[in-house]
Design an enzyme around this catalytic site. Structure first.
Site, short mmCIF file in Angstrom:
data_model
loop_
_atom_site.label_atom_id
_atom_site.label_comp_id
_atom_site.label_asym_id
_atom_site.label_seq_id
_atom_site.Cartn_x
_atom_site.Cartn_y
_atom_site.Cartn_z
N ASP A 1 -8.21 -5.03 7.63
CA ASP A 1 -8.86 -6.04 6.43
C ASP A 1 -9.55 -6.94 7.39
OD1 ASP A 1 -8.19 -4.95 3.83
OD2 ASP A 1 -6.10 -5.34 4.63
N GLU B 1 -5.95 -11.73 7.76
CA GLU B 1 -6.84 -10.94 7.66
C GLU B 1 -7.86 -11.27 6.82
OE1 GLU B 1 -4.40 -7.43 6.34
OE2 GLU B 1 -3.51 -8.91 4.38
N HIS C 1 0.72 -1.21 0.02
CA HIS C 1 0.01 -0.13 0.09
C HIS C 1 0.83 1.26 -0.07
CE1 HIS C 1 -3.80 -2.17 0.40
NE2 HIS C 1 -3.44 -2.61 1.72
#
Length: 257
Positions: A174, A148, A44
């Site tokens: 998540d 997650e 990310h």
């Protein structure tokens, strides 16, 4: 290598921080600030593969061990960052023990894994210490599997039991999203999931990690047996500092009639 795996196996609790600006300068600042480890985020973060080398070089002389989160469990992504000298790899969005097994295989050379052999890389001193590096991968390289997804929760015991899986790392954002309780860390479903992850890891002799958003939660999760605890990010430090100072300056402006 900064022996992060040895420290975890010795029972230490290690404080970490995210690096998501792709900056060698902020990597050096954070790495020198007192954290035990940092996580360079290629999933990310703003940085690209080309930025990774410079961040690893900047972190080399700091006390912090450098982990890298890759985008997927594909072996090409994993051995690429390890060749550059990362101390370990975090793999996100794992949904099964088969995917976790593939991720770990990418970390290790045959016969344990499928990592490609390249001797003239930074991790081996550009060929100077390949044999020692190869022999020490199981002892030195940290394999971190993120938990997650609901699917991963259903195969926790199988994932935790895999050789080379060293840490089950809880991704709260998540995981709560997957559980339908977006961001609610006090919800019974999330609390149950955390306890389930800790139990599976403990039974397999593995460690647990988590990313927290409030530093006041550090002691709570540490008391639960979680050893690898991350809080903060270089982007957060810059954004919060800039906003706070700008707000103070703006509130001090003299208003003209």
């Amino acid at each position: 290598m900064k022996k992060i795996k040895n420290r975890i196996n010795a029972g230490e609790t290690l404080a970490g921080c995210w690096l998501n600006l792709g900056s060698a300068v902020t990597a050096e600042i954070v790495g020198s600030s007192g954290y035990d480890w940092v996580l360079i985020d290629l999933e990310h973060g703003a940085g690209e593969q080309s930025d990774l080398l410079h961040q690893l070089q900047a972190l080399e002389h700091t006390p912090a061990a450098a982990l890298v989160r890759v985008e997927s469990y594909q072996k090409e992504r994993i051995h690429r960052v390890l060749d550059l000298g990362a101390s370990g790899v975090m793999v996100p969005r794992i949904k099964s023990s088969a995917e976790a097994k593939a991720a770990i295989a990418g970390i290790h050379y045959p016969p344990m894994g499928v990592r490609g052999v390249a001797k003239m890389v930074r991790a081996t001193g550009f060929g100077k210490s390949f044999d020692a590096y190869k022999e020490g991968t199981l002892d030195n390289l940290l394999g971190v599997i993120q938990i997650e997804t609901v699917e991963a929760l259903e195969e926790l015991d199988e994932i935790a039991a895999l050789p080379g899986v060293d840490v089950l790392f809880i991704g709260p954002a998540d995981l709560t999203m997957a559980l339908g309780i977006d961001g609610d860390l006090a919800h019974p479903l999330f609390v149950e999931a955390v306890n389930k992850i800790i139990t599976a890891a403990k039974n397999a002799g593995k460690a647990v990690g988590i990313l927290i958003f409030d530093p006041n939660d550090f002691e709570k999760y540490n008391a639960m047996g979680i050893q690898l605890i991350a809080c903060g990010a270089d982007a957060t430090f810059v954004a919060n500092g800039a906003r706070a100072l700008a707000s103070k300056l703006n509130s001090s402006k003299i208003k003209k009639e």
